[in-house]
Design a protein around this motif. Sequence first.
Motif, PDB file in Angstrom:
ATOM      1  N   ASN A 153      32.097  42.836  45.429  1.00 22.06           N
ATOM      2  CA  ASN A 153      32.806  43.243  46.631  1.00 22.06           C
ATOM      3  C   ASN A 153      32.067  42.636  47.812  1.00 22.06           C
ATOM      4  N   PRO A 154      32.792  41.775  48.512  1.00 27.82           N
ATOM      5  CA  PRO A 154      34.187  41.401  48.312  1.00 27.82           C
ATOM      6  C   PRO A 154      34.390  40.560  47.052  1.00 27.82           C
ATOM      7  N   GLY A 155      35.639  40.556  46.572  1.00 29.42           N
ATOM      8  CA  GLY A 155      36.014  39.746  45.440  1.00 29.42           C
ATOM      9  C   GLY A 155      36.679  40.549  44.355  1.00 29.42           C
ATOM     10  N   ALA A 394      32.108  37.906  38.500  1.00 27.50           N
ATOM     11  CA  ALA A 394      33.162  37.582  39.461  1.00 27.50           C
ATOM     12  C   ALA A 394      32.968  36.179  40.027  1.00 27.50           C
ATOM     13  N   VAL A 395      31.715  35.770  40.229  1.00 28.52           N
ATOM     14  CA  VAL A 395      31.451  34.379  40.629  1.00 28.52           C
ATOM     15  C   VAL A 395      31.973  33.434  39.556  1.00 28.52           C
ATOM     16  N   LEU A 396      31.670  33.722  38.301  1.00 23.69           N
ATOM     17  CA  LEU A 396      32.193  32.909  37.201  1.00 23.69           C
ATOM     18  C   LEU A 396      33.708  32.810  37.262  1.00 23.69           C
ATOM     19  N   ALA A 397      34.384  33.949  37.448  1.00 22.35           N
ATOM     20  CA  ALA A 397      35.850  33.947  37.493  1.00 22.35           C
ATOM     21  C   ALA A 397      36.363  33.088  38.638  1.00 22.35           C
ATOM     22  N   GLY A 409      43.367  24.698  48.863  1.00 24.45           N
ATOM     23  CA  GLY A 409      42.787  24.961  50.164  1.00 24.45           C
ATOM     24  C   GLY A 409      41.939  26.219  50.178  1.00 24.45           C
ATOM     25  N   VAL A 410      41.776  26.804  51.367  1.00 27.70           N
ATOM     26  CA  VAL A 410      40.929  27.988  51.545  1.00 27.70           C
ATOM     27  C   VAL A 410      41.672  29.231  51.074  1.00 27.70           C
ATOM     28  N   LEU A 411      41.029  30.008  50.198  1.00 27.09           N
ATOM     29  CA  LEU A 411      41.649  31.194  49.609  1.00 27.09           C
ATOM     30  C   LEU A 411      40.706  32.385  49.681  1.00 27.09           C
ATOM     31  N   GLU A 412      41.293  33.570  49.874  1.00 33.65           N
ATOM     32  CA  GLU A 412      40.553  34.825  49.733  1.00 33.65           C
ATOM     33  C   GLU A 412      40.865  35.439  48.379  1.00 33.65           C
ATOM     34  N   ALA A 413      40.051  36.412  47.976  1.00 39.14           N
ATOM     35  CA  ALA A 413      40.223  37.051  46.676  1.00 39.14           C
ATOM     36  C   ALA A 413      41.611  37.642  46.511  1.00 39.14           C
ATOM     37  N   ASP A 414      42.157  38.220  47.574  1.00 35.24           N
ATOM     38  CA  ASP A 414      43.455  38.884  47.495  1.00 35.24           C
ATOM     39  C   ASP A 414      44.582  37.922  47.139  1.00 35.24           C
ATOM     40  N   GLU A 415      44.348  36.624  47.343  1.00 35.00           N
ATOM     41  CA  GLU A 415      45.383  35.622  47.089  1.00 35.00           C
ATOM     42  C   GLU A 415      45.320  35.045  45.681  1.00 35.00           C
ATOM     43  N   LEU A 416      44.298  35.386  44.903  1.00 35.50           N
ATOM     44  CA  LEU A 416      44.148  34.833  43.563  1.00 35.50           C
ATOM     45  C   LEU A 416      44.955  35.635  42.547  1.00 35.50           C
ATOM     46  N   ASP A 417      45.146  35.055  41.377  1.00 35.91           N
ATOM     47  CA  ASP A 417      45.848  35.704  40.273  1.00 35.91           C
ATOM     48  C   ASP A 417      44.943  36.799  39.704  1.00 35.91           C
TER      49      ASP A 417
END
Length: 466
Positions: A153-155, A394-397, A409-417
């Motif tokens: 967290n975050p992530g 989570a870093v690995l993921a 491009g630039v992504l936050e955790a909330d935008e990932l699958d």
Amino acid sequence: MKHAAFDGRLVMLGFGSIGQGVLPLILRHIDMPKDRIEIVTSDARGEAIAAEHGIKHTVLPLTRDNYAAELRARLTKGDFLCNLSVDVSSVALITLCREIGALYLDTCIEPWEGGYTDASLTPSQRSNYALRESALALKDGAGPTAVTTHGANPGLVSHFVKQAMLNIARDTGHDVAVPSSREGWAKLAADLGIKVIHIAERDTQVANQPKRRGEFVNTWSIDGFVGEGNQPAELGWGSHEKGLPPDGKRHDFGCDAAIYLMRPGASTRVRSWTPLEGPMHGFLITHNEAISIADYYTVRDAAGAVTHRPTCHYAYHPCDDAVLSVHELAGKNWQMQDSKRLMMDEVTSGMDELGVLLMGHAKGAYWYGSRLTIEDARRLCPHNNATSLQVTVAVLAGLVYAIENPNQGVLEADELDHARMLEVCFPYLGEMAGVYSDWTPLQGRGALFPEATDPDPWQFSNFRVV
């Protein structure tokens, strides 16, 4: 099991507790030659661990003056910069990676050294809100993937929120397909009536060496914890809130999804709840996810006015020795102790109970998250404790996601699958639990002394400890 194959070079910037803990995961789950990995770090910490795994370890502090030249000498198009450092500007690194064509990941948006406590900046300017806005300014939907703020967290907790909402929808008879867009997820949060989201964490790890006077003890990065603890307390600000706290301030720029308090997070406490601990007081430490989650789940009408947004913030009860360390730090007017000790091999028992607490829906409160013991952490991966493994996996993921999706491009955790991220993480998170509760911050209040409370239990004024 190999999750991804990578034929570029990987530069790991920083090799503290998280770098040391994620290296064996990278070697275990990403198919790439060892001689394509280099650790670049500011000191000799972890040198023996790097040597144990046959990885090049270079002591080279990066500064404003040398970072571009040193990284250009090590990275070309298609390579990967995994930034696990402190005091090196994330925005500068993302910008450089975009110019080079390299992938990027970090666990928080760092300023240059001193940025967290620069008295020449306003509290708003040295907030995580401002750091996030500076990273979002680089978003244009194109270029090499840069996964920002993807640790535990975050992530990881952003993926917990989505799974928790799906569980609540299922258990309340809310028939819904898994949303495929930000708008769909925000609508689901509104339809479920989620008013408050806590990242509710209780660390119970203990060591065979108690904290000494003049020593800061913690189960993860001490510099990182103290840095963010000295920033203003920050929280995503919900649409149901009746009014700002007396010391609450809005920012005059950006998304307006969050507020800050005119006091450090390490001196701000809130009421929260986890299944094993029960009711607790946690520190309202500023974190990127408090802002990004509130922003991601914002619903607006056709005119752009906010119709639904949850209040979101961290409620962190660190290990007991860290609590004592924060108490001593505060007594010294936030000047760091002379000695620091990361609790790793000396931990004898305990767990990190890390999850998200979603409140205000039809079933009241729901905690969903990981219960990882020190015994399980050591069995699952070397060079980790219960706190670090929740970060390192989570870093690995995030690394896997960027390799699989290299041009977003630039992504936050909330935008990932979230499903793919949890698939990578679940084997390392110990027991995953989802628990409903009738707890509210009003329970047991006023028994010994009268207290001013609001009849709506989900107002921030009821959560805050004053």
